[in-house]
Design an enzyme around this catalytic site. Structure first.
Site, mmCIF file in Angstrom:
data_model
loop_
_atom_site.group_PDB
_atom_site.id
_atom_site.type_symbol
_atom_site.label_atom_id
_atom_site.label_comp_id
_atom_site.label_asym_id
_atom_site.label_seq_id
_atom_site.Cartn_x
_atom_site.Cartn_y
_atom_site.Cartn_z
ATOM 1 N N TYR A 1 -2.122 0.222 10.634
ATOM 2 C CA TYR A 1 -2.245 0.013 9.328
ATOM 3 C C TYR A 1 -0.614 0.597 8.791
ATOM 4 O O TYR A 1 -0.705 -0.623 7.646
ATOM 5 C CB TYR A 1 -3.388 0.734 8.793
ATOM 6 C CG TYR A 1 -3.413 0.103 7.205
ATOM 7 C CD1 TYR A 1 -4.062 -1.326 6.742
ATOM 8 C CD2 TYR A 1 -3.570 1.097 6.370
ATOM 9 C CE1 TYR A 1 -4.195 -1.523 5.642
ATOM 10 C CE2 TYR A 1 -3.532 0.172 4.860
ATOM 11 C CZ TYR A 1 -3.931 -1.119 4.544
ATOM 12 O OH TYR A 1 -3.824 -1.498 3.099
ATOM 13 N N SER B 1 1.129 -1.356 -0.325
ATOM 14 C CA SER B 1 -0.534 -0.163 0.162
ATOM 15 C C SER B 1 1.253 1.191 -0.029
ATOM 16 O O SER B 1 1.919 0.724 0.697
ATOM 17 C CB SER B 1 -0.675 0.306 1.540
ATOM 18 O OG SER B 1 -1.398 1.106 1.284
HETATM 19 C C1 8X3 Z 1 -5.444 1.412 0.714
HETATM 20 C C2 8X3 Z 1 -4.739 2.704 0.793
HETATM 21 O O1 8X3 Z 1 -5.215 5.451 1.237
HETATM 22 O O2 8X3 Z 1 -6.250 3.733 2.570
HETATM 23 O O3 8X3 Z 1 -4.111 0.958 1.547
HETATM 24 O O4 8X3 Z 1 -3.600 3.878 2.900
HETATM 25 S S1 8X3 Z 1 -5.270 3.842 1.824
#
Ligand code: 8X3
Length: 248
Positions: free
Chosen positions: A146, A133
């Site tokens: 995340y 990502s």
């Molecule tokens: C998803 C992209 O912009 O939400 O992996 O981090 S973001």
């Protein structure tokens, strides 16, 4: 006629995983679709002539069953299963959600790769594509768990490439930015549809799952000596993580 190549795609019940399974099947691969929701997998598998395999990538026994279903020779593994859980700042973030994110985005990828390495080797021309990502490239507020997990995905990908050099296995990462899939943002926001939709509000043409699938298929169809290390893919409206053009 040359033997049909096999691809394993995790997280194939929806979004980028499902689209990747469809695109690789269209490219002629025998696709093994893995995810927890077997009913959805079976529907897609039936449409594309693939194999559905119920699999929780965080569960070693489940991953072993996936390797069994895939068979002794696998050419492509797409480690797509992953996700974001929660949007709390560091001060109030839930450690259980952070563990869950590390588990699915990193440990899951590790376990699936470990289980399928013998079959990738046996292919004589194996490829692992890890779905990272842009969250693995920068930090952003309320995304700490995340972004940490996706930075780990990037680094684990690099480590794999170092450790496997000299073997007939290529290692790639595809790192998407804004992709509007039905579930990613909704899951991240705990089922709050309005909050999920606000992420993409006014953004002209965010990426869709098929755009990322297309990138994976391109990597998977390069000649065996060509390793695409990483491919960052964003919509035209997203110049950087925080720099997004919105019309409203
Ligand atoms: C998803 C992209 O912009 O939400 O992996 O981090 S973001």
């Amino acid at each position: 006629m040359s033997q049909q190549r096999t691809a394993v795609v995790t997280g194939a019940s929806s979004g980028i995983g499902e689209a990747t399974a469809r695109t690789l099947a269209a490219e002629g691969f025998r696709v093994v679709l893995a995810a927890r929701r077997l009913d959805r997998l079976e529907r897609t598998a039936a449409e594309i002539g693939g194999v559905a395999c119920a699999c929780d990538v965080t569960d070693p026994a489940s991953v072993a069953a996936l390797a069994e279903a895939a068979g002794p020779v696998v050419h492509v593994v797409v480690n797509n299963a992953g996700g974001a859980f929660g949007v709390d700042p560091i001060e109030t973030a839930d450690p259980a959600q952070w563990r869950q994110m590390y588990d699915v985005n990193v440990i899951g990828l590790l376990q699936v790769t470990q289980a399928l390495l013998p079959a990738l080797r046996a292919s004589g021309d194996g490829l692992v594509v890890n779905i990272g990502s842009t969250a693995g490239r920068v930090a952003y507020e309320t995304g700490g768990g995340y972004t940490a997990a996706k930075h780990a995905t990037k680094v684990v990908t690099e480590t794999m490439r170092l450790e496997l050099v000299g073997e007939p296995i290529r290692i790639s990462e595809v790192a998407p930015g804004m992709v509007n899939t039905p579930e990613f943002s909704l899951v991240r926001h705990g089922g709050d549809q309005a909050a999920a939709d606000a992420v993409y509000a006014g953004v002209p043409d965010p990426l869709v799952a098929a755009d990322v699938a297309d990138a994976v298929a391109w990597i998977a169809t390069r000649p065996a000596h060509v390793n695409i290390d990483e491919l960052v893919i964003k919509p035209r409206a997203q110049a950087a993580q925080h720099k997004v053009h919105r019309t409203s």
